[in-house]
Design a protein around this motif. Structure first.
Motif, mmCIF file in Angstrom:
data_model
loop_
_atom_site.group_PDB
_atom_site.id
_atom_site.type_symbol
_atom_site.label_atom_id
_atom_site.label_comp_id
_atom_site.label_asym_id
_atom_site.label_seq_id
_atom_site.Cartn_x
_atom_site.Cartn_y
_atom_site.Cartn_z
ATOM 1 N N THR A 123 41.519 44.277 47.103
ATOM 2 C CA THR A 123 40.494 43.382 46.572
ATOM 3 C C THR A 123 39.622 42.899 47.722
ATOM 4 O O THR A 123 40.114 42.282 48.669
ATOM 5 N N ARG A 126 36.890 38.102 45.380
ATOM 6 C CA ARG A 126 37.593 37.536 44.235
ATOM 7 C C ARG A 126 36.684 36.548 43.517
ATOM 8 O O ARG A 126 36.033 35.716 44.150
ATOM 9 N N ASP A 158 40.562 40.902 32.457
ATOM 10 C CA ASP A 158 39.707 41.410 33.537
ATOM 11 C C ASP A 158 38.937 42.614 33.008
ATOM 12 O O ASP A 158 39.498 43.710 32.868
ATOM 13 N N THR A 184 34.685 40.111 40.638
ATOM 14 C CA THR A 184 35.778 40.584 41.477
ATOM 15 C C THR A 184 35.500 42.039 41.833
ATOM 16 O O THR A 184 35.286 42.863 40.943
ATOM 17 N N ALA A 186 36.945 45.379 43.803
ATOM 18 C CA ALA A 186 38.142 46.011 44.358
ATOM 19 C C ALA A 186 37.841 47.476 44.651
ATOM 20 O O ALA A 186 36.943 48.079 44.057
#
Length: 470
Positions: A123, A126, A158, A184, A186
């Protein structure tokens, strides 16, 4: 008793600290393993300093940057010499992710930008956290997601909102709007990123990005398709979209290019012409020319499988469920047990005829997945288009009421198909043959009559003709 309890707490603290240090060491080993993968095993010895020197001197390339360039980016800005900054500036001029910034800004970034490597599953940002840096994707893929409330299960899920690929950036929204992280981010694969801190962003990149964002928002407001979009969608579109300029007669999209499968085009200015290529086979039958439209090229492996299936007893049923393109390719290819391609008849010749089907003017949209077989979009004059990634445009939030599928259906119905254009081609050809036949018959009956005299020719034409070439 109190001293014994304090001793146990101190012992527990040391264990926790040792565990944290071990995890940090493992992360450091993973990062260095990426660097060591570029070095042959025989070059690594027991001398750690020599190994580091070998890595720094190594000029092998993995991704867009060499190991030497990555080593410079990992150094603090105050330790970079003028020679190293010039080397990075030369590299930054070629990077696609920095193409939207002027050359002087790229040279300034060579003094302060950093390099980050993340393996898959890490990640980077965030949602809800404070922003400290923004990133440019050099290599790999970054998945972007957001927590969305699910009223059925009464929880936050998510939800994926898109992907950042090489040439794109992320993390600048928090700086431009002064808010915490809105998404977020990643790593889906091993990623190489170019990192810019908050202070350097405000000093170098913010003026250019604000100007570009204001222009992009003005372009979005020119199309009524986006009237129902909220601020987050417009903000995301400003990040993903780009505006391209095309010169007259420059090809914008074509069947053999992958660009048409990636972007939807919104015409801001100029006109684009739809150019259709008809591949026809011509065969002479006596003195008459006969034309046959070539079927679309089908996948060779799929065609061979279809030929074998047609030998079965239930071939009629199999044929009924085949795609029209596969059926046309199967009809054009004689069924044979041999694997080699059948050679065309010698008396047939392949011809390409290009037809100007229509135009896309200011306010039009194309590239939504409409029929593009043997078709190209070419700029008729100077054209400016806003390009939005199609995968993002067809997501549920941006595709309310299946608006883009309906626009695609309208385009497919309004633009003639290959078969309709071929029929029109035959009608025009028959008209030319008929006109030539009528003119020749009239000439045979009356002969060629030309009553033009010398006095009917303008004087200037006679002077030029009499003078002749020098």
């Amino acid at each position: 008793m109190a001293s014994k309890k304090q001793a146990e707490e101190e012992k527990l603290r040391r264990r926790r600290l040792a565990r944290y240090r071990f995890k940090s060491l493992i992360r450091l080993v993973i990062c260095n393993n990426y660097w060591l993968s570029e070095i042959d095993d025989q070059e690594i010895g027991e001398n750690a300093r020599r190994n580091i020197a070998v890595i720094v001197r190594r000029k092998g390339r993995k991704g867009l940057l060499t190991l030497l360039e990555k080593a410079i980016l990992n150094q603090p800005s105050e330790e970079r010499t003028a020679e190293k900054r010039d080397k990075l500036a030369e590299v930054f001029r070629r990077l696609e992710c920095l193409s939207r910034f002027p050359p002087e800004i790229r040279e300034q970034l060579a003094k302060c930008a950093g390099y980050r490597y993340y393996n898959a599953g890490r990640t980077v940002l965030r949602e809800g956290h404070e922003a400290h840096a923004m990133y440019f994707v050099l290599d790999g893929e970054i998945t972007v997601s957001r927590l969305t409330w699910n009223p059925v299960y009464k929880r936050y899920d998510d939800i994926a909102y898109g992907v950042r690929v090489p040439g794109e950036m992320f993390g600048e929204i928090s700086f431009l709007y002064g808010c915490p992280r809105t998404m977020t981010c990643a790593t889906a694969t091993d990623c190489e990123l170019l990192c810019v801190s908050r202070d350097d962003f405000v000093r170098l990149l913010e003026p250019t990005l604000r100007l570009q964002w204001s222009r992009m928002q003005e372009a979005i407001q020119r199309f009524h398709y986006f009237d129902h979009w909220n601020e987050d969608q417009i903000r995301e579109c400003c990040i993903l979209a780009k505006v391209n300029h095309f010169k007259p007669h420059e090809r914008i999209t074509a069947t053999e290019t992958s660009t048409q499968f990636e972007y939807a085009y919104f015409v801001l200015s100029g006109q684009c012409m739809i150019l259709q290529c008809l591949k026809v086979k011509k065969k002479m039958r006596g003195k008459r020319e006969c034309y046959r439209l070539q079927p679309l090229e089908c996948d060779e492996k799929e065609l061979r499988i279809a030929e074998r299936l047609m030998k079965r007893r239930d071939s009629d049923v199999i044929r009924s469920i085949m795609s029209p393109q596969l059926r046309a390719s199967l009809d054009a290819t004689p069924v044979s047990s041999k694997e080699d391609e059948p050679t065309p008849l010698p008396e047939e010749t392949l011809e390409h005829h290009f037809m100007d089907v229509g135009s896309y003017s200011c306010g039009s949209v194309f590239g939504l997945g409409e029929q593009m077989e043997d078709r190209s979009i070419v700029a008729r004059n100077h054209v400016q288009c806003m390009m939005i990634p199609r995968y993002w445009l067809f997501m549920k939030h941006q595709n309310t009421g299946n608006v883009w599928q309906r626009v695609k259906m309208h385009l497919d119905m309004a633009i003639p198909s290959r078969e309709q254009l071929f029929q029109q081609f035959l009608v025009d050809l028959n008209w030319l043959v008929y006109r030539k036949k009528v003119v020749n018959g009239f000439i045979r009956l009356r002969g060629r009559q030309n009553h033009t005299q010398l006095i009917d020719v303008p004087l200037m034409c006679r002077v030029e003709h009499a003078r002749g070439p020098n």
